[in-house]
Write a protein that holds these residues in place. Sequence first.
Motif, PDB file in Angstrom:
ATOM      1  N   SER A 267       0.926  -1.292  -0.052  1.00  0.00           N
ATOM      2  CA  SER A 267      -0.001  -0.097  -0.091  1.00  0.00           C
ATOM      3  C   SER A 267       0.923   1.369   0.012  1.00  0.00           C
ATOM      4  O   SER A 267       0.337   2.055  -0.776  1.00  0.00           O
ATOM      5  CB  SER A 267      -1.062  -0.089   1.348  1.00  0.00           C
ATOM      6  OG  SER A 267      -1.493   1.113   1.357  1.00  0.00           O
TER       7      SER A 267
ATOM      8  N   LYS B 135       1.014   4.164  -2.813  1.00  0.00           N
ATOM      9  CA  LYS B 135       1.008   5.555  -2.597  1.00  0.00           C
ATOM     10  C   LYS B 135       1.848   6.465  -3.119  1.00  0.00           C
ATOM     11  O   LYS B 135       1.871   7.634  -3.419  1.00  0.00           O
ATOM     12  CB  LYS B 135       0.584   5.827  -1.176  1.00  0.00           C
ATOM     13  CG  LYS B 135      -0.753   5.222  -0.687  1.00  0.00           C
ATOM     14  CD  LYS B 135      -0.894   5.318   0.905  1.00  0.00           C
ATOM     15  CE  LYS B 135      -2.391   4.721   1.261  1.00  0.00           C
ATOM     16  NZ  LYS B 135      -2.415   4.863   2.885  1.00  0.00           N
TER      17      LYS B 135
ATOM     18  N   PRO C 190       5.409   7.368   1.685  1.00  0.00           N
ATOM     19  CA  PRO C 190       4.235   8.487   1.536  1.00  0.00           C
ATOM     20  C   PRO C 190       4.275   9.661   2.614  1.00  0.00           C
ATOM     21  O   PRO C 190       3.358  10.452   2.507  1.00  0.00           O
ATOM     22  CB  PRO C 190       3.025   7.624   1.821  1.00  0.00           C
ATOM     23  CG  PRO C 190       3.474   6.272   1.650  1.00  0.00           C
ATOM     24  CD  PRO C 190       4.959   6.281   2.160  1.00  0.00           C
TER      25      PRO C 190
END
Length: 443
Positions: free
Chosen positions: A55, A59, A152
Amino acid sequence: MKTLFILPPQWYPMNPYLSAAQLIGQFKKNGMQAEARDLNIEFFNDILKKENVLSAASKAKAFLDSFAPEVKANGYCEEKFNEYPRELQTKLLRFVACSEFFSQNEINADDVAGRIEDSVSVMKDKERFYDPEQLFEAKDTLMDALRIISLPFAPSRIMIDNFIANPVYGYDYEDIKLQCNDADLNMFVDYFDKKIKAEDFEEYSLIGISIFDLSQVIPGLTLAKYLKERTNAHITLGGNYIYKIRESLKKFPEFFGTFCDSVQIGDGEIAAVTLAKAISGEIPLEKVYSLIYKDENGEIKETEIAPLLDMDALAPPCFDGYDFSKYFSADIVLPVQLSKSCYWAKCTFCDFYTGQQCFDIKSVNHAVDEIQSLVEEYGFHHFIIADEAVPPKYYNQFALEVIRRGLEINFYSFARMEKGFTKEVLQNLYNAGARFFCWGYEA
């Protein structure tokens, strides 16, 4: 009335930290209920998972692709970096971090994601942990995973041994407050938003959070803010870092209400017990030792400093309720402390607070009794003696008592280079189980 002591991220996830266990021991001795929760180790177990690595990489790649055209169109350059707004500085540093990651070939997010959960298992496995090849490969994977998970939020970065907050922002009150509210800058905002549920803390009237290192300031205060907003408990902050900034905190009455109800300065073994008595209604708040708080008129008050500790009067640390399976170590190393402050206390390089203000050390028998009781109660034989330094004469007596009792332990510690650490003393220490010393050398 029940008290909860919390260790927030970020700290080494290898073994339990001493402060909460030490305070629980004191509460237990005084007939009070207290528990510990290591949110630092929960954090590392929560984030080091395959889906989080993937994830985060997704991102980061999306940010890189979306921001690259803006960088190209505006011609941002390093020479003008300090002229840009701080929000843009953050984006540019994040762009650099993401660009560097996706342009290299050594670390692949899919590969790291596929190995991360097995690597966590290696850190906790009694056989695989002691295989150097597997151990070093697992550690490398953990570091790579944390780098990806941080992308991120770059330039902020979480590591096994540190948390580096966004260098664009400082550690003054306004910048800290801003970071503790901004999910784009602070990875812990979203984490604690999901983690901190009011119903999990309903039974506690007093919650203490220990912030003893710079790496814990942003995550620790983010946690404190969420607990202040979502619980009815009295939130108090303590620890070495809080002690260092105690005078600055008095200048910001808003701090008491946004992040906490009070801060405790210096050693907490006596002071925390008196705060619990105040919260339960036994004594007024102004009678609590070593406390800074805001009264009903909005004025900052500071109470009398706690009496000096008698180390032989302290209860042993209590690790009841700890989930030792969560720690990233095949063999748990329990922390113990033989003394408070430092018998030398002259090193200009040392910034460790002397909350005790006066050196005191446990009697040899008391110290060995404590370690022996921990071995018998928890079954662990590895220890860190977390003192700033212990005199060589005392250490020799300590070693001889451990040998006399036939106590089978291993330990490591810190020491000042002194002539008193003769070959004979070091041999006695080795025979007692000493295996590693970090030596302090004054240049």
